[in-house]
Design a protein around this motif. Sequence first.
Motif, PDB file in Angstrom:
ATOM      1  N   GLU A  68       0.828  -1.208   0.000  1.00 25.90           N
ATOM      2  CA  GLU A  68       0.000   0.000   0.000  1.00 25.90           C
ATOM      3  C   GLU A  68       0.864   1.259   0.000  1.00 25.90           C
ATOM      4  OE1 GLU A  68      -2.981   0.006  -0.642  1.00 25.90           O
ATOM      5  OE2 GLU A  68      -3.712  -1.990  -0.164  1.00 25.90           O
ATOM      6  N   ARG A  69       1.953   1.232   0.752  1.00 28.05           N
ATOM      7  CA  ARG A  69       2.857   2.377   0.784  1.00 28.05           C
ATOM      8  C   ARG A  69       3.470   2.616  -0.586  1.00 28.05           C
ATOM      9  NH1 ARG A  69       6.574   0.677   4.577  1.00 28.05           N
ATOM     10  NH2 ARG A  69       7.978  -0.095   2.966  1.00 28.05           N
ATOM     11  N   PHE A  70       3.892   1.554  -1.246  1.00 28.27           N
ATOM     12  CA  PHE A  70       4.532   1.669  -2.552  1.00 28.27           C
ATOM     13  C   PHE A  70       3.570   2.265  -3.585  1.00 28.27           C
ATOM     14  CE2 PHE A  70       5.886   0.260  -6.700  1.00 28.27           C
ATOM     15  CZ  PHE A  70       7.263   0.347  -6.650  1.00 28.27           C
ATOM     16  N   LEU A  71       2.351   1.748  -3.632  1.00 24.74           N
ATOM     17  CA  LEU A  71       1.395   2.267  -4.615  1.00 24.74           C
ATOM     18  C   LEU A  71       0.937   3.674  -4.271  1.00 24.74           C
ATOM     19  CD1 LEU A  71      -0.793  -0.842  -5.501  1.00 24.74           C
ATOM     20  CD2 LEU A  71       1.119   0.149  -6.757  1.00 24.74           C
ATOM     21  N   GLY A  72       1.069   4.061  -3.014  1.00 24.89           N
ATOM     22  CA  GLY A  72       0.802   5.452  -2.663  1.00 24.89           C
ATOM     23  C   GLY A  72       1.836   6.398  -3.246  1.00 24.89           C
ATOM     24  N   VAL A  73       3.063   5.917  -3.399  1.00 19.56           N
ATOM     25  CA  VAL A  73       4.146   6.718  -3.972  1.00 19.56           C
ATOM     26  C   VAL A  73       4.191   6.583  -5.491  1.00 19.56           C
ATOM     27  CG1 VAL A  73       6.646   7.101  -3.983  1.00 19.56           C
ATOM     28  CG2 VAL A  73       5.490   6.458  -1.857  1.00 19.56           C
ATOM     29  N   PHE A  74       3.991   5.351  -5.976  1.00 26.95           N
ATOM     30  CA  PHE A  74       4.066   5.077  -7.419  1.00 26.95           C
ATOM     31  C   PHE A  74       2.768   4.396  -7.860  1.00 26.95           C
ATOM     32  CE2 PHE A  74       8.511   4.321  -5.812  1.00 26.95           C
ATOM     33  CZ  PHE A  74       9.012   5.562  -6.198  1.00 26.95           C
ATOM     34  N   PRO A  75       1.699   5.164  -8.042  1.00 31.81           N
ATOM     35  CA  PRO A  75       0.398   4.553  -8.353  1.00 31.81           C
ATOM     36  C   PRO A  75       0.302   3.948  -9.748  1.00 31.81           C
ATOM     37  CG  PRO A  75       0.253   6.943  -8.403  1.00 31.81           C
ATOM     38  CD  PRO A  75       1.599   6.620  -7.871  1.00 31.81           C
ATOM     39  N   GLN A  76       1.182   4.386 -10.660  1.00 36.55           N
ATOM     40  CA  GLN A  76       1.129   3.884 -12.029  1.00 36.55           C
ATOM     41  C   GLN A  76       2.536   3.579 -12.534  1.00 36.55           C
ATOM     42  OE1 GLN A  76      -0.988   7.200 -13.904  1.00 36.55           O
ATOM     43  NE2 GLN A  76      -2.846   5.951 -13.981  1.00 36.55           N
ATOM     44  N   LEU A  77       2.587   2.837 -13.612  1.00 38.87           N
ATOM     45  CA  LEU A  77       3.868   2.463 -14.215  1.00 38.87           C
ATOM     46  C   LEU A  77       4.726   3.683 -14.528  1.00 38.87           C
ATOM     47  CD1 LEU A  77       5.767   0.387 -15.642  1.00 38.87           C
ATOM     48  CD2 LEU A  77       4.460   0.846 -17.721  1.00 38.87           C
ATOM     49  N   LYS A  78       4.119   4.740 -15.053  1.00 40.74           N
ATOM     50  CA  LYS A  78       4.892   5.919 -15.450  1.00 40.74           C
ATOM     51  C   LYS A  78       5.565   6.566 -14.246  1.00 40.74           C
ATOM     52  CE  LYS A  78       0.867   9.053 -15.260  1.00 40.74           C
ATOM     53  NZ  LYS A  78       0.026   9.998 -16.046  1.00 40.74           N
ATOM     54  N   ASN A  79       4.938   6.508 -13.084  1.00 31.49           N
ATOM     55  CA  ASN A  79       5.540   7.070 -11.869  1.00 31.49           C
ATOM     56  C   ASN A  79       6.756   6.271 -11.447  1.00 31.49           C
ATOM     57  OD1 ASN A  79       2.183   7.123 -11.139  1.00 31.49           O
ATOM     58  ND2 ASN A  79       3.247   9.061 -11.393  1.00 31.49           N
ATOM     59  N   LEU A  80       6.663   4.951 -11.541  1.00 36.55           N
ATOM     60  CA  LEU A  80       7.782   4.096 -11.185  1.00 36.55           C
ATOM     61  C   LEU A  80       8.933   4.268 -12.156  1.00 36.55           C
ATOM     62  CD1 LEU A  80       9.106   1.838  -9.578  1.00 36.55           C
ATOM     63  CD2 LEU A  80       7.782   0.185 -10.927  1.00 36.55           C
ATOM     64  N   ALA A  81       8.635   4.341 -13.437  1.00 35.25           N
ATOM     65  CA  ALA A  81       9.684   4.482 -14.446  1.00 35.25           C
ATOM     66  C   ALA A  81      10.446   5.792 -14.299  1.00 35.25           C
ATOM     67  CB  ALA A  81       9.079   4.383 -15.846  1.00 35.25           C
ATOM     68  N   ALA A  82       9.761   6.852 -13.853  1.00 37.62           N
ATOM     69  CA  ALA A  82      10.386   8.173 -13.739  1.00 37.62           C
ATOM     70  C   ALA A  82      11.148   8.355 -12.429  1.00 37.62           C
ATOM     71  CB  ALA A  82       9.315   9.260 -13.862  1.00 37.62           C
ATOM     72  N   ALA A  83      11.027   7.414 -11.505  1.00 36.83           N
ATOM     73  CA  ALA A  83      11.646   7.547 -10.188  1.00 36.83           C
ATOM     74  C   ALA A  83      13.141   7.262 -10.248  1.00 36.83           C
ATOM     75  CB  ALA A  83      10.980   6.582  -9.210  1.00 36.83           C
ATOM     76  N   THR A  84      13.854   7.696  -9.214  1.00 36.01           N
ATOM     77  CA  THR A  84      15.259   7.338  -9.066  1.00 36.01           C
ATOM     78  C   THR A  84      15.357   5.990  -8.360  1.00 36.01           C
ATOM     79  OG1 THR A  84      15.519   8.372  -6.895  1.00 36.01           O
ATOM     80  CG2 THR A  84      15.844   9.781  -8.847  1.00 36.01           C
ATOM     81  N   GLU A  85      16.510   5.367  -8.463  1.00 34.53           N
ATOM     82  CA  GLU A  85      16.701   4.083  -7.789  1.00 34.53           C
ATOM     83  C   GLU A  85      16.567   4.230  -6.281  1.00 34.53           C
ATOM     84  OE1 GLU A  85      20.184   0.682  -7.307  1.00 34.53           O
ATOM     85  OE2 GLU A  85      20.134   1.915  -9.127  1.00 34.53           O
ATOM     86  N   ASP A  86      17.075   5.350  -5.735  1.00 34.67           N
ATOM     87  CA  ASP A  86      16.963   5.576  -4.293  1.00 34.67           C
ATOM     88  C   ASP A  86      15.508   5.710  -3.860  1.00 34.67           C
ATOM     89  OD1 ASP A  86      19.652   5.427  -3.852  1.00 34.67           O
ATOM     90  OD2 ASP A  86      19.996   7.584  -3.904  1.00 34.67           O
ATOM     91  N   GLU A  87      14.704   6.384  -4.672  1.00 28.92           N
ATOM     92  CA  GLU A  87      13.287   6.548  -4.337  1.00 28.92           C
ATOM     93  C   GLU A  87      12.559   5.205  -4.339  1.00 28.92           C
ATOM     94  OE1 GLU A  87      12.440  11.080  -6.073  1.00 28.92           O
ATOM     95  OE2 GLU A  87      12.324   9.337  -7.412  1.00 28.92           O
ATOM     96  N   VAL A  88      12.912   4.358  -5.290  1.00 26.90           N
ATOM     97  CA  VAL A  88      12.295   3.031  -5.345  1.00 26.90           C
ATOM     98  C   VAL A  88      12.709   2.207  -4.139  1.00 26.90           C
ATOM     99  CG1 VAL A  88      12.188   0.873  -6.637  1.00 26.90           C
ATOM    100  CG2 VAL A  88      12.131   3.057  -7.856  1.00 26.90           C
ATOM    101  N   ARG A  89      13.986   2.242  -3.831  1.00 28.66           N
ATOM    102  CA  ARG A  89      14.502   1.465  -2.702  1.00 28.66           C
ATOM    103  C   ARG A  89      13.842   1.909  -1.397  1.00 28.66           C
ATOM    104  NH1 ARG A  89      19.476   2.649  -3.312  1.00 28.66           N
ATOM    105  NH2 ARG A  89      20.123   0.918  -4.619  1.00 28.66           N
ATOM    106  N   LEU A  90      13.669   3.207  -1.229  1.00 33.97           N
ATOM    107  CA  LEU A  90      13.061   3.715  -0.011  1.00 33.97           C
ATOM    108  C   LEU A  90      11.594   3.295   0.088  1.00 33.97           C
ATOM    109  CD1 LEU A  90      13.547   5.453   2.497  1.00 33.97           C
ATOM    110  CD2 LEU A  90      12.811   7.447   1.174  1.00 33.97           C
ATOM    111  N   ALA A  91      10.891   3.277  -1.028  1.00 36.50           N
ATOM    112  CA  ALA A  91       9.489   2.870  -1.019  1.00 36.50           C
ATOM    113  C   ALA A  91       9.321   1.391  -0.689  1.00 36.50           C
ATOM    114  CB  ALA A  91       8.846   3.175  -2.374  1.00 36.50           C
TER     115      ALA A  91
END
Length: 369
Positions: A68-91
Amino acid sequence: MTASSKKGQRLNAPDARIGDVLVTWYQKNKRSLPWRQRFLESGDPYVIWISEIMLQQTTIQAVLPAYERFLGVFPQLKNLAAATEDEVRLACRGLGYYRRFRLMHEAAQVLAAREPFHWPRTYKEWRELPGIGDYTAAAISSIAFGEAKAVVDGNVERVFCRLLDRRVVPDQKLKKEFQAMGDSMIPASAPADYNQGVMELGQTICIKQNPRCAICPVQDFCAAFKNGSQNLAPAPKKPMEYEEVRMHLWLLLQNGKIGLVQRSKDARFLGGTLGLPTAWEKDGELRWEQAGRWDFQTEAFGSIKHGITKHRIQAFVHRKDWKGNSPAMTWVPLEEAETQLVSNLDRKALHLFLKLEAKPTLFDDQSFL
């Protein structure tokens, strides 16, 4: 030992009715899980893909809040693709095995770059993406797109071993035979329900120890149940040999803030993560997990235990008041540190510190003054 449990013998042909029985059972008894509800409401393959990556080597209970936390930060594929590796790791903090999320991020970027955009639909297409193995490709393609490709993981192997009373350790050869067995049983009309049903059966009923055979929907087809050998099939795997590791972590404090550093990407443990200054011992020397080194010369105020793959870690936790500034440090208010720490190892160290800090000292008790 039954004839069906002899090593090297090929699997018996499964009863064709098993697949339909599992589908009916699953449709009546399936658990309410957020990825199932989200997909039912949106039809978006993204929510299934994220759940399958998170569930790799991780329990459902650990995944629920992170999902739930992850999808709150990256609700769609485009949000995940545009993120940095650190942002993904933190989520994904707290889930461990971070290589899977780096590959998931790479796959998101591959998908987002498609012109025109389209989701992979088949097992074969999913298998071509970074971080997608046989099981994950089968799960996503069947659940999200209805492909009749059976899943085979540890839970499914256990179910199949008991159905056939195979009292052996599942190996790669057996996995290939199980794949053929699953593909022959999966109903073309309900592949998603079959795959989720056989997984749910292994997770909730056909469990490792003391399976709940009395309520098993495929009890009538189970050779191990008939022979009373449920706890013999499959045979237990050889216990993992663990390496004992001694580590040290430092809580650096300054004006109500805690100092965090970026671990090197090639660090032995937790490479690339933002966390507490860390070193591990080898031959009496400290090997630092981040660039540079510090000669802190502090006594540990406690220790914690932690496991990373085949390593059993005893980590000694130190505290030091820090003066001055360092460009290598990221200073975070102590009350926000929990949300910035990716690794459970760091979080355990922080919790130990906060627990000890909350205890009154001898001189806080006025009766001693």
